[in-house]
Design a protein around this motif. Structure first.
Motif, PDB file in Angstrom:
ATOM      1  N   LEU A   1       0.830  -1.213   0.000  1.00 21.03           N
ATOM      2  CA  LEU A   1       0.000   0.000   0.000  1.00 21.03           C
ATOM      3  C   LEU A   1       0.862   1.259   0.000  1.00 21.03           C
ATOM      4  CD1 LEU A   1      -2.943  -0.963   2.395  1.00 21.03           C
ATOM      5  CD2 LEU A   1      -2.931  -0.816  -0.101  1.00 21.03           C
ATOM      6  N   SER A   2       2.000   1.219   0.671  1.00 26.19           N
ATOM      7  CA  SER A   2       2.897   2.371   0.643  1.00 26.19           C
ATOM      8  C   SER A   2       3.354   2.656  -0.776  1.00 26.19           C
ATOM      9  CB  SER A   2       4.099   2.124   1.553  1.00 26.19           C
ATOM     10  OG  SER A   2       5.038   3.181   1.450  1.00 26.19           O
ATOM     11  N   ALA A   3       3.690   1.594  -1.508  1.00 29.61           N
ATOM     12  CA  ALA A   3       4.117   1.779  -2.904  1.00 29.61           C
ATOM     13  C   ALA A   3       2.987   2.346  -3.745  1.00 29.61           C
ATOM     14  CB  ALA A   3       4.598   0.457  -3.481  1.00 29.61           C
ATOM     15  N   ILE A   4       1.756   1.945  -3.467  1.00 31.67           N
ATOM     16  CA  ILE A   4       0.604   2.425  -4.239  1.00 31.67           C
ATOM     17  C   ILE A   4       0.254   3.856  -3.862  1.00 31.67           C
ATOM     18  CG2 ILE A   4      -1.882   2.106  -4.580  1.00 31.67           C
ATOM     19  CD1 ILE A   4      -1.392  -0.925  -4.358  1.00 31.67           C
TER      20      ILE A   4
ATOM     21  N   TYR B   1      11.193   8.816  -4.513  1.00 35.68           N
ATOM     22  CA  TYR B   1      12.088   8.791  -3.370  1.00 35.68           C
ATOM     23  C   TYR B   1      13.318   7.974  -3.740  1.00 35.68           C
ATOM     24  CZ  TYR B   1      10.684   4.028  -1.954  1.00 35.68           C
ATOM     25  OH  TYR B   1      10.453   2.678  -1.898  1.00 35.68           O
ATOM     26  N   THR B   2      14.363   8.133  -2.949  1.00 35.56           N
ATOM     27  CA  THR B   2      15.627   7.446  -3.233  1.00 35.56           C
ATOM     28  C   THR B   2      15.802   6.282  -2.278  1.00 35.56           C
ATOM     29  OG1 THR B   2      16.663   9.468  -4.025  1.00 35.56           O
ATOM     30  CG2 THR B   2      18.136   7.699  -3.333  1.00 35.56           C
ATOM     31  N   PHE B   3      16.094   5.132  -2.856  1.00 39.35           N
ATOM     32  CA  PHE B   3      16.423   3.948  -2.059  1.00 39.35           C
ATOM     33  C   PHE B   3      17.901   3.662  -2.265  1.00 39.35           C
ATOM     34  CE2 PHE B   3      16.059   0.022   0.072  1.00 39.35           C
ATOM     35  CZ  PHE B   3      16.775  -0.903  -0.647  1.00 39.35           C
ATOM     36  N   VAL B   4      18.646   3.535  -1.178  1.00 39.78           N
ATOM     37  CA  VAL B   4      20.068   3.244  -1.284  1.00 39.78           C
ATOM     38  C   VAL B   4      20.254   1.743  -1.214  1.00 39.78           C
ATOM     39  CG1 VAL B   4      22.351   3.620  -0.321  1.00 39.78           C
ATOM     40  CG2 VAL B   4      20.637   5.444  -0.213  1.00 39.78           C
ATOM     41  N   ASP B   5      20.576   1.154  -2.347  1.00 38.27           N
ATOM     42  CA  ASP B   5      20.746  -0.296  -2.430  1.00 38.27           C
ATOM     43  C   ASP B   5      22.171  -0.664  -2.041  1.00 38.27           C
ATOM     44  OD1 ASP B   5      21.414  -2.911  -4.084  1.00 38.27           O
ATOM     45  OD2 ASP B   5      19.226  -2.771  -3.967  1.00 38.27           O
TER      46      ASP B   5
ATOM     47  N   THR C   1      16.271   5.577  -7.847  1.00 35.94           N
ATOM     48  CA  THR C   1      15.098   6.443  -7.755  1.00 35.94           C
ATOM     49  C   THR C   1      13.851   5.603  -7.945  1.00 35.94           C
ATOM     50  OG1 THR C   1      16.302   8.346  -8.619  1.00 35.94           O
ATOM     51  CG2 THR C   1      13.894   8.421  -8.757  1.00 35.94           C
ATOM     52  N   ILE C   2      13.008   5.600  -6.954  1.00 37.97           N
ATOM     53  CA  ILE C   2      11.767   4.839  -6.996  1.00 37.97           C
ATOM     54  C   ILE C   2      10.644   5.805  -7.398  1.00 37.97           C
ATOM     55  CG2 ILE C   2      10.289   3.226  -5.766  1.00 37.97           C
ATOM     56  CD1 ILE C   2      13.290   2.440  -5.911  1.00 37.97           C
ATOM     57  N   VAL C   3       9.982   5.504  -8.513  1.00 37.39           N
ATOM     58  CA  VAL C   3       8.937   6.402  -8.995  1.00 37.39           C
ATOM     59  C   VAL C   3       7.561   5.910  -8.561  1.00 37.39           C
ATOM     60  CG1 VAL C   3      10.334   7.099 -10.973  1.00 37.39           C
ATOM     61  CG2 VAL C   3       8.693   5.231 -11.227  1.00 37.39           C
TER      62      VAL C   3
ATOM     63  N   TYR D   1       1.863   6.048   5.383  1.00 36.37           N
ATOM     64  CA  TYR D   1       2.122   5.262   4.188  1.00 36.37           C
ATOM     65  C   TYR D   1       3.112   5.870   3.216  1.00 36.37           C
ATOM     66  CZ  TYR D   1      -1.411   1.867   5.424  1.00 36.37           C
ATOM     67  OH  TYR D   1      -2.109   0.870   6.059  1.00 36.37           O
ATOM     68  N   GLN D   2       3.657   7.046   3.552  1.00 35.99           N
ATOM     69  CA  GLN D   2       4.629   7.622   2.627  1.00 35.99           C
ATOM     70  C   GLN D   2       5.910   6.804   2.638  1.00 35.99           C
ATOM     71  OE1 GLN D   2       5.074  11.811   2.447  1.00 35.99           O
ATOM     72  NE2 GLN D   2       6.725  11.660   0.953  1.00 35.99           N
ATOM     73  N   ALA D   3       6.315   6.368   1.451  1.00 33.74           N
ATOM     74  CA  ALA D   3       7.534   5.578   1.326  1.00 33.74           C
ATOM     75  C   ALA D   3       8.748   6.471   1.535  1.00 33.74           C
ATOM     76  CB  ALA D   3       7.584   4.923  -0.055  1.00 33.74           C
ATOM     77  N   PRO D   4       9.840   5.941   2.083  1.00 37.52           N
ATOM     78  CA  PRO D   4       9.993   4.544   2.470  1.00 37.52           C
ATOM     79  C   PRO D   4       9.437   4.295   3.874  1.00 37.52           C
ATOM     80  CG  PRO D   4      12.046   5.706   2.819  1.00 37.52           C
ATOM     81  CD  PRO D   4      11.100   6.704   2.225  1.00 37.52           C
TER      82      PRO D   4
END
Lengths: 355, 137
Positions: A135-138, A144-148, A155-157, A350-353
């Motif tokens: 649900l957060s992704a939806i 937002y930026t995810f550091v892998d 960048t996660i759109v 629910y705001q990612a991350p």
């Protein structure tokens, strides 16, 4: 309230109140393994309405471009057309874990029922974690930026949010355009402000979305939805419909969370009690899924797994974990609408991350 | 100095052990959750911050027992069962001047029994539960 008997424990119901130590350990291990396998299968089925799975951290999403025949005469020929638009999609991955523990004596006093209940609680923890991340992704409508750990900053759109990315609508008569899939309406759900036709029209505008339109709604929107003039509840086999009444002829054949409540203006509606208030999430049953669930490239790290036991007499614990992350794949593949607010807001928490 | 009460009398839980515990006979009645020291007779008894010879705790008792009965105390571990609403995450938990009690501020002899840490198995958006990570010096 009694917990349900898990799949793997069905064959142990005749010894449900027997101590685990008095059961063949292979039967117990098998019951646990089968229950976990079935849990993973059920979760994959429920998630399949929204997600496709991947082990990639980044994929190129290709969508149809627009084209029109080029005018020629008898001696003419067309120039090759590069018809695809392509965009980069990145996906995060997170880890969640659960454990149960017991003292030496408590463990020896554990019955098959107790073991079933502990495992069901582990499954509940997994369901809640997956639901929250999906649900957060939806619901998140910003990048937002995810550091892998291996691949650096990704960048996660979100779903289409009227940024510069463009999409071609069915028919392709005009060029590609931006799209906004986070909607809001100030008024409540009523015949004069029925959101379902708008949702359906927007989703079905894109060739990547096929099949039927399914909407998931929270409990606080159910009454207003059922009161719509065009709403049809599912047929009740115990009630014989009158000659002057319309009856819903069939129900959708789709695995979803929640309860099917009926059909309105081309949309099958499900009530999902775990949805945050006043948000409708709609997808189509066919075509590209709106979300991709990233799992580890290592097969042994996929799914919900019992991974270890930790014994330090008299204390013992069993550890479970999952690695998964959700990111947008088909940005026009879902619509989110907030009811009661003309400007869409991400639901609280629910705001990612999220963790 | 405010003493920290148990949520349920005579009940604390060891959430995570780190292999530092000891079981000794109780020299006198011991209450679950109490800081305990080792007496000259090699037994556990309630510690406190302003006593004589009782100010250096060994650990925190896991059970309520009568004198003469064995009890296990945890020196390092994560424990649950206290009402920690008055404390923030990261706050120290002290041995109280009240015999066999933990407190929110230092006793006459300041001994930090542990710190308040979060338990994260809660619903999304819910503040984590509070536990004590016991680490008796």
């Amino acid at each position: 309230m009694a917990n349900q008997v898990l799949y793997g424990f069905q064959s142990l119901q005749n010894v449900y109140d027997t101590l685990v130590t008095e059961i063949d350990v292979r039967q117990v291990d098998t019951a646990i393994a089968r229950s976990i396998a079935q849990h993973n299968e059920v979760m994959n089925g429920i998630l399949s309405l929204f997600v496709q799975t991947t082990t990639e951290f980044k994929i190129i999403y290709r969508t149809l471009g627009t084209a029109r025949l080029q005018p020629i005469d008898a001696d003419g020929r067309a120039l090759p057309v590069r018809g695809q638009a392509q965009y980069s999609r990145s996906f995060p991955i997170y880890r969640g874990a659960h454990a149960w523990g017991a003292s030496y004596e408590a463990r020896l006093q554990m019955t098959v029922r107790d073991l079933n209940d502990e495992l069901e609680r582990a499954f509940q923890a997994d369901r809640n974690w997956l639901r929250d991340h999906l649900l957060s992704a939806i619901f998140t409508n910003v990048n937002y930026t995810f550091v892998d750990e291996k691949h650096g900053s990704l960048t996660i759109v979100p779903l289409a949010n009227a940024d510069t990315e463009t999409y071609v609508k069915i028919g392709g008569a005009s060029g590609p355009s931006t799209s906004q899939h986070f909607l809001g309406q100030a008024g409540g759900i009523a015949d004069a402000s029925n959101p379902y036709p708008t949702i359906r029209t927007l989703l079905k505008s894109y060739a990547d979305n096929t099949g039927n339109v399914v909407a998931l709604i929270p409990t606080n929107l159910r009454d207003d939805t059922e009161n719509l003039a065009n709403f049809h509840p599912p047929a009740d086999p115990r009630i014989r419909a009158g000659v002057a009444s319309d009856t819903l002829a069939s129900e959708p054949n789709v695995q979803t969370p929640g309860e099917y409540i009926g059909y309105v203006d081309g949309v099958d509606v499900f009530e999902w009690q775990q949805m945050p208030d006043s948000r409708i999430v709609a997808v189509t049953t066919g075509g590209e899924r709106p979300i991709a669930m990233r799992e580890s490239e290592v097969a042994a790290l996929r799914g919900f797994q019992a991974v270890a036991e930790r014994a330090d007499h008299p204390w013992w614990e069993r550890q479970f974990r999952r690695m998964a992350g959700f990111g947008t794949w088909n940005r026009t593949g879902a619509v989110v609408m907030e009811i009661g607010d003309a400007s869409y807001d991400i639901p609280t928490n629910y705001q990612a991350p999220i963790a | 100095m405010a003493d920290i009460d148990l949520v349920t009398a005579d009940r604390v839980n060891l959430v995570e052990d780190f292999g530092r515990q000891k079981s000794l006979v109780a020299a006198s009645a011991i209450t679950a959750g109490a800081p305990v020291y080792i007496t000259s007779a090699g037994k556990f008894a309630h510690a406190d911050g302003n006593g004589s010879g009782t100010t250096q705790p060994w650990g925190v008792a896991l059970r309520t027992v009568a004198a003469g009965v064995a009890v296990t105390a945890v020196r390092v571990g994560v424990m649950d069962g206290w009402d920690l609403t008055a404390l923030a995450f990261g706050d120290p938990v002290y041995m109280s001047d009240t015999v066999g009690r933990l407190g929110t501020t230092a006793g006459s002899t300041s001994v930090v029994i542990g710190r308040v840490v979060p338990a994260t198995a809660v619903s999304l958006g819910t503040t984590p539960d509070k536990l004590i990570e016991v680490d008796v010096p």
